[in-house]
Design a protein around this motif. Structure first.
Motif, short mmCIF file in Angstrom:
data_model
loop_
_atom_site.label_atom_id
_atom_site.label_comp_id
_atom_site.label_asym_id
_atom_site.label_seq_id
_atom_site.Cartn_x
_atom_site.Cartn_y
_atom_site.Cartn_z
N ALA A 219 44.98 29.69 41.31
CA ALA A 219 45.54 29.41 39.99
C ALA A 219 44.65 28.47 39.19
N GLY B 220 41.50 27.12 37.92
CA GLY B 220 40.13 27.61 37.81
C GLY B 220 39.61 27.34 36.42
N LEU B 221 38.70 28.20 35.99
CA LEU B 221 38.14 27.99 34.66
C LEU B 221 39.20 28.15 33.58
N GLY B 222 40.27 28.84 33.93
CA GLY B 222 41.38 28.97 32.99
C GLY B 222 41.88 27.59 32.55
N TYR C 70 35.01 36.99 33.92
CA TYR C 70 35.13 35.70 34.62
C TYR C 70 33.81 35.36 35.30
N TYR D 226 47.88 33.91 32.86
CA TYR D 226 46.49 33.90 33.30
C TYR D 226 46.27 32.73 34.25
N SER D 227 46.75 31.57 33.84
CA SER D 227 46.48 30.37 34.59
C SER D 227 47.19 30.36 35.94
N SER E 60 47.68 32.94 37.64
CA SER E 60 47.22 34.17 38.33
C SER E 60 48.38 35.13 38.57
N MET F 40 48.73 39.88 37.77
CA MET F 40 47.47 40.54 38.07
C MET F 40 47.29 40.75 39.55
N ILE G 136 47.64 39.30 42.12
CA ILE G 136 47.19 38.30 43.08
C ILE G 136 48.32 37.57 43.77
N ILE H 110 40.34 37.02 42.60
CA ILE H 110 40.55 38.21 41.76
C ILE H 110 39.92 39.43 42.41
N1 PHE Z 1 44.08 31.52 37.31
C1 PHE Z 1 42.64 31.44 37.25
C2 PHE Z 1 42.21 30.38 36.30
O1 PHE Z 1 43.03 29.78 35.64
C3 PHE Z 1 42.00 32.68 36.78
C4 PHE Z 1 42.35 33.86 37.48
C5 PHE Z 1 42.64 34.93 36.75
C6 PHE Z 1 42.38 33.91 38.85
C7 PHE Z 1 42.97 36.06 37.36
C8 PHE Z 1 42.74 35.03 39.47
C9 PHE Z 1 43.06 36.10 38.72
O2 PHE Z 1 41.04 30.16 36.17
#
Ligand code: PHE
Length: 522
Positions: free
Chosen positions: A22, A24-26, A102, A234-235, A237, A240, A242, A340
């Protein structure tokens, strides 16, 4: 599907792995960029709201259905209702597009580690530092139809990025994850240092005020709302494939409510911190105006260097700080990136009974080729477009579909039962059914329609030409179409037809599949 799945080992391992995916770069790149684009306070407010009302309940839901079905997203949805396997595949498709860009953001981070050496001669000159990313790293062209050259440095960075992702998975994501998950705290420390430093800078307060005090008029912008909700998904995860896959390894004894709360709060906290750094720096460098115009995709890469060259008055110290800071971001990003790829490759290899390693290699290869587009001098614009469609369309629509399938074509009580297995006093009451059945689909559909009208009125996203918009919709089409293609393949292909699928439905899932997981799964 094998009868026994490996478990996570311990509850702690699972939580750290989920946080690793979760966070990450988000958090460090996408969230602060969006917050700045939408003027700060109002975005933060809607983001927190979205996290509480939708993010947290849906995270619990995904973990719970994965845990019950002991399968990745396509298998899980198939078990819930045979007709809706495609919903699981849509998550896989979206994850695939996300990983394509990404990896490029990861490559930017890698490049910045090296570019940090430039900061030595830029002490106290944030304007110069802000230009490093656009000028030296990505060599941004003036528009989407501009140059399609690829800067030499980016070629190397992208190759290294993909090499790292593949290497990590190949050597067992779990073993790498073990190291990386302990470094999850490293970026937090660096962000904290920058935030504290930011607070003390003259002018920073105006930025922090903008971040924390909502401008109510901004709430009338549908783009802000959909961006905030999309960013929550997105943040975390979710939507998608996961978290469903992660859930499939979770032990029945886990308290899903508490675990989800820990994941969501950590994720929110780190995003919040990154936002503080962003806004205090923007305030201190007198850059609070015209944020909307400068867009959001590149902003974090422009602003962190400004904070770094303001860090101390000694060039060498700033260089070291910069290198360490980007190394820390790298550790933050790498586990998200391979989660991912793993999500996609698990779904494909599980469903088609393919060799896992080969599948991963092929996926990395195809995604790697697509990612080259984002590494060109016009790549930032493409990244902006694909990011928009993946988050503001795909994630939202998948959210609607998941809620409708579970709420209306299945039984929310059953999901609640799974969540409540070992939740003690945190039990979800009947109100949870209403969140999934009514609140989530209604909010998401409302936002989608509101946004779509705005999209049409504005003549498309971001002022890009029509053919670019069409390609954006192609991404949407592929995302939602891949499930049908998968199904068709399985039905028509003589070899695939023979594959013996696990046909168990939700009610047929028995307890013999509780993960072993006594020792650390390896
Ligand atoms: N959640 C991750 C982030 O915030 C991004 C991410 C996206 C990871 C999709 C897995 C799947 O950077």
């Amino acid at each position: 599907m094998e009868k026994k799945r490996e478990g996570w080992g311990s509850r702690f391992t699972f939580i750290l792995a989920a946080i690793g995916s979760a966070v990450g770069l988000g958090n460090a790149w996408r969230f602060p960029g969006l917050a700045a684009k939408f003027g700060g306070g109002a975005f933060l407010l809607v983001y927190i709201l979205a996290m509480v009302v939708l993010g947290f309940p849906l995270l619990m839901m995904e973990l719970a259905i994965g845990r019950k079905m002991r399968s990745g997203a396509p298998g899980t949805f198939k078990g819930i209702n045979k007709k809706f396997e495609a919903v699981g595949w849509a998550g896989v498709g979206n994850a695939f597009f996300i990983v394509c860009y990404y990896a490029v953001v990861l490559a930017w981070v890698l490049f910045m580690i090296v570019a940090s050496f430039k900061f030595g001669g830029m002490t106290g000159d944030p304007a110069a530092a802000g230009g490093v990313f656009y000028g030296d790293v990505i060599k941004l062209s003036s528009g989407i139809t501009g140059s399609y050259d690829i800067p030499g440095g980016m070629v190397i960075a992208l190759l290294v990025a993909w090499g790292m992702i593949y290497w990590c998975i190949r050597n067992g994501a779990k073993s790498v994850g073990k190291v990386v998950k302990y470094t999850v705290f490293l970026p937090v420390i660096f962000l904290l240092i920058l935030a504290v430093k930011g607070f003390t800078m003259p002018g920073a307060m105006s930025g922090i005020k903008m971040y924390l005090v909502p401008k109510w008029s901004a709430l009338g912008d549908p783009n802000l709302w959909i961006a905030a909700f999309g960013q929550v998904f997105y943040s975390l995860s979710i939507m998608m494939a996961i978290m469903i896959a992660y859930g499939s390894y979770v032990s029945k004894s886990n308290n899903l409510v508490k675990d989800s709360a820990i994941i969501a709060v950590s994720d929110l906290g780190i995003s919040f911190l990154a936002g503080l750094v962003m806004f205090s720096t923007l305030g201190a460098t007198d850059n609070l105006t015209n944020l909307q115009a400068s867009g959001s995709v590149g902003l974090a890469f422009e602003v962190y260097p400004m904070a770094i060259v303001n860090f101390s008055s000694v060039g060498a110290v700033n260089v070291i700080f910069g290198v360490l800071f980007y190394l820390a971001l790298l550790t933050l990003a790498i586990d998200s990136a391979f989660s991912i790829v793993e999500g996609v490759s698990t779904a494909v290899s599980d469903r088609f009974k393919l060799n896992r390693r080969k599948t991963t290699l092929i996926i990395c290869f195809i995604a790697g080729i697509i990612s080259v587009l984002f590494a060109t001098c016009s790549g930032l614009y493409w990244l902006d477009v694909v990011d928009y469609f993946c988050n503001n369309v795909n994630l939202i629509v998948i959210g609607i579909l998941e809620c409708i399938v579970i709420g209306w074509f299945f039984n929310t009580n059953k999901v609640r039962e799974e969540i409540n297995l070992n939740t003690g006093k945190f039990r979800m009451g009947a109100w949870y059914n209403w969140i999934i059945r009514i609140v989530c689909p209604l909010i998401l559909t409302g936002l989608f329609v509101w946004n779509f009208i705005d999209y049409i009125k504005a003549g498309g996203y971001g002022g890009y030409p029509v053919w670019v918009q069409i390609l954006g919709w192609v991404v949407v089409l592929i995302t939602f179409g891949c499930g049908f293609v998968a199904k068709l393949l399985m039905k028509k292909h003589p070899k695939l037809k023979e594959i013996d699928y696990d046909e168990r439905t939700w009610d047929e899932m028995d307890e013999d599949v509780v993960p072993v997981g006594q020792e650390d799964a390896e």
